[in-house]
Design an enzyme around this catalytic site. Structure first.
Site, short mmCIF file in Angstrom:
data_model
loop_
_atom_site.label_atom_id
_atom_site.label_comp_id
_atom_site.label_asym_id
_atom_site.label_seq_id
_atom_site.Cartn_x
_atom_site.Cartn_y
_atom_site.Cartn_z
N ARG A 165 22.41 32.38 -5.03
CA ARG A 165 22.53 31.86 -3.65
C ARG A 165 21.19 31.96 -2.90
O ARG A 165 21.14 32.28 -1.72
CB ARG A 165 23.61 32.61 -2.87
CG ARG A 165 25.02 32.43 -3.41
CD ARG A 165 25.48 30.98 -3.30
NE ARG A 165 26.89 30.85 -3.57
CZ ARG A 165 27.43 30.69 -4.78
NH1 ARG A 165 26.66 30.63 -5.86
NH2 ARG A 165 28.74 30.58 -4.92
N SER A 236 32.68 30.67 0.87
CA SER A 236 32.50 32.13 0.87
C SER A 236 31.61 32.51 2.04
O SER A 236 30.52 31.97 2.18
CB SER A 236 31.79 32.59 -0.40
OG SER A 236 32.50 32.18 -1.53
N GLU A 331 26.59 34.68 3.69
CA GLU A 331 26.03 33.63 2.83
C GLU A 331 25.53 32.45 3.67
O GLU A 331 24.44 31.94 3.42
CB GLU A 331 27.10 33.18 1.82
CG GLU A 331 26.51 32.39 0.69
CD GLU A 331 27.55 31.59 -0.05
OE1 GLU A 331 27.97 30.55 0.47
OE2 GLU A 331 27.93 32.02 -1.14
#
Ligand code: EPU
Length: 335
Positions: A165, A236, A331
């Site tokens: 990520r 998420s 995130e």
């Protein structure tokens, strides 16, 4: 290219937050970049934000500068060699529609990344990933523009510094490079990735192809994750934390059922599990909450503000810290 003022971003972020951009415009053609550099010279103190599908943003406040909505939507098959098909996709293409387009062309590789919200240009920012595949596995190069000098540069996959990520564009030089297109190399002899929990069960013993796997992934995502068109969310909300092996061994003694996946030097935990264990699954404070079927997804049940969602997230972070001594990291980009 028209620059508007006080523009609502509600329809342009998947949380459905009614934040306003002080200035706003849509970039359909690369030539529009000249208007942006001129604007920047006139407003040297104001920031500029490039927005793709708005699927990885939490607007806690109104945006004080110029929001540029990326709509470069070209698609090209560039050719092939012995191992790969090469395709180039403009940054403004919807990610999932692009994945299905590659499948329609008879190309494989991106099927496990089906139904991820967002755009092609946003995908390299955080190296999107799902069901055992990451974007970096199929990128050949990323074409980006230094919007201050209008210089174009091709970043090879190594230069993109992709990690879990994360990427060069997100962490090393944020806000400098504008991703305008991504060139993918898609394997002519694909190896299917179906070992992630739940994928094999969907497919049973069928002879596989990319479309079938894509359909199975769509099914799994639809049962587990909320559709942003129905209920605001950004997928998420936290990264899965990585912790040192020693810390993992200690935690395992205290919490024997805690899932963990050993990586090179660390162990990756499930943020969803940690949050679930703290009793947050399906919890709601006003219109901010976690999704009832997946604790890792924060949702806007209707009229939550960004500040309310962010405040709820702080509560989640504090309880995971208290119970497990682990600090969750968001995130999405929090603005
Ligand atoms: N779990 C719980 N309770 C929950 C949710 C999850 O206990 O409410 C536990 C279960 O043990 C489950 C495990 O967490 O087996 C893993 O859950 P899941 O398979 O849904 O994966 P994840 O680690 O929560 C990651 C990505 C997702 C991606 C899936 C599938 C991150 C931060 N998230 O989620 O990506 O779709 O794997 O590959 O890495 C996204 O980035 O927006 C996203 C949705």
């Amino acid at each position: 290219m028209k620059i508007r003022e006080n523009y609502s971003l509600k329809a342009l972020n998947t949380f459905g937050l009614d934040a306003k951009a002080r200035y706003f415009c849509t970039l359909h053609k690369l030539s529009g970049i000249r208007t942006l550099t001129a604007w920047q010279q006139e407003h040297p103190d104001l920031p500029l934000l490039f927005l793709g599908g708005g699927s990885n943003m939490l607007f806690v406040n109104d945006y004080p500068g110029l929001v540029v909505h990326m709509r470069l939507e070209t698609l090209e098959v560039l050719g092939q060699d012995a191992d790969y098909h090469y395709v180039r996709a403009g940054a403004g293409n919807n990610w999932h529609e692009f994945v299905r387009w590659t499948i329609d062309q008879g190309f494989a590789g991106l099927e496990n990344l089906s139904l991820i919200p967002g755009t092609v240009g946003a995908a390299p920012m955080q190296n999107i990933g799902a069901y055992g595949v990451e974007l970096k596995d199929h990128v050949y190069e990323v074409q980006a523009l230094d919007w201050r000098t209008a210089e174009l540069r091709d970043f090879s996959v190594d230069e993109c510094c992709f990690a879990y990520r994360d990427s060069y564009f997100k962490s090393v030089e944020p806000d400098r490079w504008l991703i305008i297109a991504v060139v993918f190399r898609l394997p002519r002899h694909p190896q299917w990735k179906t070992d992630y929990a739940g994928v094999q069960e969907q497919l049973q013993d069928k002879v596989l192809d990319a479309r079938m796997i894509s359909d199975a992934i769509i099914n799994i995502r639809q049962t587990k994750l909320p559709d942003p068109a129905q209920i605001g969310n950004a997928g998420s909300f936290f990264k899965n934390p990585m912790i040192p092996v020693v810390q993992w061994e200690n935690l395992k003694v205290q919490f024997p059922t805690m899932p963990g996946w050993p990586q090179q030097h660390e162990v990756k935990l499930s943020a969803g599990w940690l949050i679930d264990q703290c009793g947050w699954k399906g919890k709601r404070e006003g219109d901010a909450g976690t999704y009832a079927k997946h604790a890792l997804v924060l949702v806007n049940h209707g009229n939550a503000t960004g500040a309310e969602v962010w405040n709820f997230a702080q509560g989640v972070i504090a309880s995971v810290q208290d119970k497990f001594g682990i600090t969750l990291e968001p995130e999405p980009r929090v603005l």
